[in-house]
Design an enzyme around this catalytic site. Structure first.
Site, mmCIF file in Angstrom:
data_model
loop_
_atom_site.group_PDB
_atom_site.id
_atom_site.type_symbol
_atom_site.label_atom_id
_atom_site.label_comp_id
_atom_site.label_asym_id
_atom_site.label_seq_id
_atom_site.Cartn_x
_atom_site.Cartn_y
_atom_site.Cartn_z
ATOM 1 N N HIS A 249 0.821 -1.216 0.000
ATOM 2 C CA HIS A 249 0.000 0.000 0.000
ATOM 3 C C HIS A 249 0.853 1.263 0.000
ATOM 4 O O HIS A 249 1.887 1.335 0.659
ATOM 5 C CB HIS A 249 -0.894 0.030 1.252
ATOM 6 N N GLU A 250 0.385 2.284 -0.711
ATOM 7 C CA GLU A 250 0.966 3.637 -0.691
ATOM 8 C C GLU A 250 2.455 3.664 -1.021
ATOM 9 O O GLU A 250 3.233 4.346 -0.369
ATOM 10 C CB GLU A 250 0.711 4.309 0.666
ATOM 11 N N GLY A 251 2.831 2.938 -2.027
ATOM 12 C CA GLY A 251 4.237 2.916 -2.432
ATOM 13 C C GLY A 251 4.939 1.725 -1.813
ATOM 14 O O GLY A 251 5.080 1.648 -0.597
ATOM 15 N N GLN B 111 9.749 3.272 -1.532
ATOM 16 C CA GLN B 111 10.098 4.062 -0.346
ATOM 17 C C GLN B 111 11.613 4.167 -0.186
ATOM 18 O O GLN B 111 12.135 5.209 0.226
ATOM 19 C CB GLN B 111 9.480 3.431 0.904
#
Length: 601
Positions: free
Chosen positions: A443-445, A450
């Protein structure tokens, strides 16, 4: 089988310790933005959230995990429990708790809200997911939307009448947002006609509120290629027209069947199949990705909190099981007639539990610090305070998202292991928590993205100023630990590891400046790992200092503080030494996987 009522989700004592002994969260009340608050108001919010999480949300988790949303007749039908749960979540004030009174909020510090919301995530992360997404989407409109959008969309979202999503990903693009193809064509009425497809849209349709607003990235006709050509639009499933809501030509193309987060639907959406999907520009044209990063960064902190929460609820499940499950005897005890011992008396079980504790409480401390910096970045007294906190927040965000997801998965696997043969059976909850946790590293990258962000952007920000601020904070913690009476060797070890990481960062940054970008980023995943270990060692040293201060005060709580010191010792002795090896690996330029050709696999 449902979780025992005794599962606390998170330790109340630890949450209070993080807020008031490790951090000085009460000091935020000296800022004008939080002047109406006090520890008393923080406690009221925390207590109401804890009660709701334990008494209402937790009993629904297993039911929603077992009955995922169904796609029928072109619509998503979520578990019927959501029709009762969502109004109660709204009534708690969660949608706008950290936002100004003017938009119906309580203007709570993010630090307090973050740790309170972790209880809800631990109890039923899917149910809370609708809240987190809606709040983030409404906040985008609050920050960048027109007065009309705020009145027509944001207000209804904050009131809980509508929900919201973030709609970035497309089937052909994945995480490569430069390749977004969704189009926006200006119309005479000031809106835009939207055409295109999105995928993996969490909460993209349901049947418990009357509308869903998709905060959507699209490319206005004639805009340049790449991310510079993206704009942000509010695209409702049903649009306001003539005082009523009418269909807005947003279609559910299919549901994604996930391994975890079963209660929150993930969908493929098609915009404008009938040529009549309307969206409204949010903010400036061509700045859609910059605007969207506000929600993306908030969501990354939320995913990190989900990681901690999911590891925490499983850790407490494993701890209770280990305390109550009799099996075997110590190796030196040969008399089989003697009673079996609880498995927590076996050293290897305590090893697994201590590692879970170190990950959970170290991760929570990291999230609390990131949230504290978010409060100062938004509301600090001086521009310099706000700027420095903003740099620290940017640096900590990829760490705070990634560490709880990656190490949280390891902690969840250990919770399964503690349960032994029962652990991998679906009648016991650790199996479900393990499935949920895996999504957090995606999720979210993803973790890889990251790592590239951390090394390629964040540690180099403002000419290395973010890294210097981090080093100053770590140095202040070393000094606090020294004054508190923590073993000086612990602070010295952190200082040495920090120096090694700073030197490596300068070397890699110089390589990037010289045009050797591939050389700089080759070991970004290892860099993420070493920086995460370092950052959590910093937070464990801060917890050790606060524990020593607590012991010096005397009174109750000795067991709690001794447990903190044991967990700090564990991390600083067993994990922190790994930094040196990882630094050497990053420095060496070892190229096995970059040299590997696709045809060699």
């Amino acid at each position: 089988m449902t979780a025992p009522a005794s599962n606390p989700l998170l330790s109340d004592r630890d949450v209070d310790f993080q807020l008031y002994e490790v951090l000085d969260t009460e000091s935020l009340c000296k800022l004008p933005a939080f002047a109406d608050h006090s520890r008393e108001t923080f406690t009221l919010f925390l207590d109401s959230t804890r009660r709701f999480a334990r008494d209402v949300l937790l009993p629904t988790y297993r039911l929603m995990d077992a009955e995922p949303p169904a796609f029928r007749d072109g619509r998503i039908h979520v578990h019927p429990l959501m029709r009762k749960l969502y109004p109660q979540l709204v009534e708690l004030g969660l949608l706008s708790a950290t936002h100004p009174v003017e938009v119906g909020g309580q203007q709570l510090p993010i630090t307090v809200y973050s740790l309170a919301s972790a209880y809800l995530m631990a109890a039923n992360l899917s149910a809370y997911g609708f809240v987190g997404l809606t709040s983030g989407a409404a906040h985008l409109i609050e920050a960048f939307g027109s007065p009309w959008l705020k009145d027509e969309f944001m207000a209804r979202m904050y009131r809980g009448e509508w929900t919201g999503t973030m709609a970035l990903t497309e089937p052909q693009a994945g995480s490569s947002l430069a390749d977004v193809r969704t189009r926006a064509t200006p119309a005479e009425d000031g809106s835009y006609r939207i055409t295109g497809s999105k995928i993996f849209i969490s909460g993209g349709d349901h049947d418990f509120t009357e509308n869903v607003v998709h905060l959507t990235l699209a490319r206005i006709e004639g805009a340049p290629a790449g991310t510079r050509g993206l704009s942000l639009f509010a695209v409702p499933a049903r649009r306001p027209e003539g005082g009523r809501l009418v269909d807005n030509d947003v279609r559910v193309a299919g549901a994604i069947h996930k391994i975890g987060w079963k209660g929150l639907p993930s969908l493929a959406l098609n915009y404008g199949e009938g040529g009549d999907c309307r969206g409204w520009l949010v903010g400036e044209a061509g700045k859609g990705l910059a605007h969207m990063f506000q929600m993306m960064n908030e969501a990354r902190i939320m995913v990190g909190l989900n990681g901690v929460a999911t590891a925490s609820v499983a850790y407490h499940e494993a701890l209770a099981y280990a305390q109550n499950r009799p099996q075997g005897r110590p190796a030196w005890e040969k008399d089989a007639a003697r009673p079996q011992r609880p498995i927590i008396e076996h050293a290897d079980v305590r090893r697994m539990l201590l590692r879970q504790k170190a990950i959970v409480e170290g991760g929570l401390s990291l999230l609390a610090m990131a949230s504290f910096q978010a409060d100062v970045a938004a509301h600090g007294k001086t521009e310099e305070e706000r700027r420095r906190a903003g740099l620290l927040l940017d640096l900590l965000t990829p760490l705070a998202k990634t560490f709880p997801a990656e190490k949280g998965f390891e902690a969840n696997a250990l919770a399964v292991q503690v349960h032994g043969g029962y652990g991998y059976s679906s009648e016991y909850l650790p199996e479900a928590y393990l499935r949920d946790q895996k999504l957090n590293s995606i999720h979210e990258g993803t973790t890889g993205i990251q790592g590239l962000d951390l090394l390629g952007r964040k540690v180099m920000a403002a000419g290395g100023e973010a890294m210097r601020a981090f080093a100053e904070e770590a140095g202040a913690t070393v000094e606090r630990a020294r004054r508190a009476g923590v073993d000086p060797a612990w602070g010295e070890a952190l200082g040495r590891a920090l120096q090694e990481v700073v030197e490596l960062t300068m070397e890699l940054g110089a390589a990037g400046m010289a045009g050797e970008v591939e050389r700089m980023l080759r070991h970004s995943a290892d860099y993420m790992e070493l920086f995460s270990v370092l950052a959590v060692a910093w937070r464990w040293l801060a917890q050790a200092a606060a524990a020593r201060e607590g012991l010096a005060r005397g009174g109750e709580g000795r067991d709690f503080y001794e447990g903190k010191l044991a967990a700090a010792q564990y991390w600083l002795h067993t994990e922190l030494p790994r930094v040196r090896h990882l630094v050497a690996l990053c420095r060496s330029g070892e190229d096995s996987y970059t040299r590997m050709r696709p045809e060699w696999f």
